[in-house]
Scaffold this motif. Structure first.
Motif, short mmCIF file in Angstrom:
data_model
loop_
_atom_site.label_atom_id
_atom_site.label_comp_id
_atom_site.label_asym_id
_atom_site.label_seq_id
_atom_site.Cartn_x
_atom_site.Cartn_y
_atom_site.Cartn_z
N SER A 280 0.99 -1.38 0.28
CA SER A 280 -0.14 0.24 -0.13
C SER A 280 1.12 0.77 0.16
O SER A 280 0.00 1.86 -1.04
CB SER A 280 -0.70 0.13 1.61
OG SER A 280 -1.25 -1.16 1.27
N LYS A 281 1.78 1.66 0.99
CA LYS A 281 3.15 1.97 1.10
C LYS A 281 3.35 2.82 -0.39
O LYS A 281 3.63 3.69 -0.76
CB LYS A 281 4.12 2.31 2.37
CG LYS A 281 3.23 2.79 3.73
CD LYS A 281 3.76 1.87 4.65
CE LYS A 281 3.35 2.11 5.62
NZ LYS A 281 4.06 1.49 7.55
N ALA A 282 3.78 1.51 -0.77
CA ALA A 282 4.55 1.54 -1.99
C ALA A 282 3.65 2.06 -3.37
O ALA A 282 4.13 2.90 -4.13
CB ALA A 282 5.25 -0.11 -2.12
N ALA A 283 2.40 1.99 -3.90
CA ALA A 283 1.31 2.70 -4.25
C ALA A 283 1.09 3.85 -4.50
O ALA A 283 1.76 4.43 -5.67
CB ALA A 283 0.24 1.54 -4.12
N ILE A 284 1.11 4.08 -2.79
CA ILE A 284 1.17 5.56 -3.05
C ILE A 284 2.46 6.50 -3.29
O ILE A 284 1.84 7.53 -3.55
CB ILE A 284 0.60 5.56 -1.00
CG1 ILE A 284 -0.72 5.08 -0.63
CG2 ILE A 284 0.27 7.42 -1.11
CD1 ILE A 284 -1.98 5.70 -1.57
N LEU A 285 3.76 5.62 -2.93
CA LEU A 285 4.65 6.64 -3.23
C LEU A 285 5.16 6.76 -4.57
O LEU A 285 4.55 7.60 -4.91
CB LEU A 285 5.99 5.84 -2.89
CG LEU A 285 6.93 6.67 -2.98
CD1 LEU A 285 7.34 7.44 -2.39
CD2 LEU A 285 8.54 6.10 -2.00
N ALA A 286 4.48 6.06 -5.65
CA ALA A 286 5.02 5.77 -6.79
C ALA A 286 3.52 7.09 -7.15
O ALA A 286 4.08 7.60 -8.12
CB ALA A 286 4.31 4.31 -7.41
N PHE A 287 2.75 6.87 -6.83
CA PHE A 287 1.32 7.74 -7.09
C PHE A 287 1.34 8.64 -7.28
O PHE A 287 2.46 9.74 -8.11
CB PHE A 287 0.08 8.50 -6.43
CG PHE A 287 -1.33 8.64 -7.38
CD1 PHE A 287 -2.08 8.18 -8.62
CD2 PHE A 287 -1.03 9.42 -5.76
CE1 PHE A 287 -2.80 9.41 -7.74
CE2 PHE A 287 -2.07 10.67 -6.51
CZ PHE A 287 -3.25 10.08 -7.30
N GLU A 288 2.34 9.69 -5.56
CA GLU A 288 2.71 10.84 -5.54
C GLU A 288 4.42 11.42 -6.13
O GLU A 288 3.97 12.54 -6.49
CB GLU A 288 3.17 10.93 -3.76
CG GLU A 288 1.45 10.96 -2.91
CD GLU A 288 2.44 10.47 -1.33
OE1 GLU A 288 1.46 10.86 -0.35
OE2 GLU A 288 3.49 10.10 -1.63
N ASN A 289 4.98 10.05 -6.35
CA ASN A 289 5.80 10.55 -7.44
C ASN A 289 5.85 10.52 -8.77
O ASN A 289 7.01 11.16 -9.73
CB ASN A 289 7.57 10.01 -7.07
CG ASN A 289 7.12 10.46 -5.69
OD1 ASN A 289 7.54 12.25 -5.16
ND2 ASN A 289 7.40 9.26 -4.58
#
Length: 102
Positions: free
Chosen positions: A72-81
């Motif tokens: 989940s954290k990796a998905a949000i990080l990818a989205f934000e970046n």
């Protein structure tokens, strides 16, 4: 695995060489699908590496991939970046009454 006959009793205590006798190519290949997905690799890219079809790789992930907080954290990080979401991110982080985000 023991119950269905894929691993013998005491498998965990076997030496590495003996454990390898119980692995099949498909076990390693399926594990690669899961590990690549956990690393953030897209399913089409996974298929390019493992030779699975999109449908087969998706079935493997549906069965074995645990939905973890790390994913989940990796998905949000990818989205934000992602450059594709930069405009939306600027809108959210701009100061009120500021034209900075526009």
């Amino acid at each position: 695995m023991v119950a269905c006959g894929l691993r013998p009793e005491g498998y965990a205590e076997l030496p590495k060489a003996k454990k390898a006798e119980h692995l099949r190519f498909n076990d390693v290949r399926g594990t690669a699908v899961t590990l690549l997905a956990e690393a953030g690799t897209a399913i089409p890219q996974i298929c390019a590496v493992t030779g699975h079809t999109l449908q087969s790789a998706t079935r493997i992930l549906e069965k074995y991939l645990a939905m973890t907080p790390a994913l989940s954290k990796a998905a949000i990080l990818a989205f934000e970046n992602s450059p594709a979401t930069a405009f939306a991110n600027r809108l959210q982080t701009a100061a009120p009454n500021s034209k900075e985000g526009l």
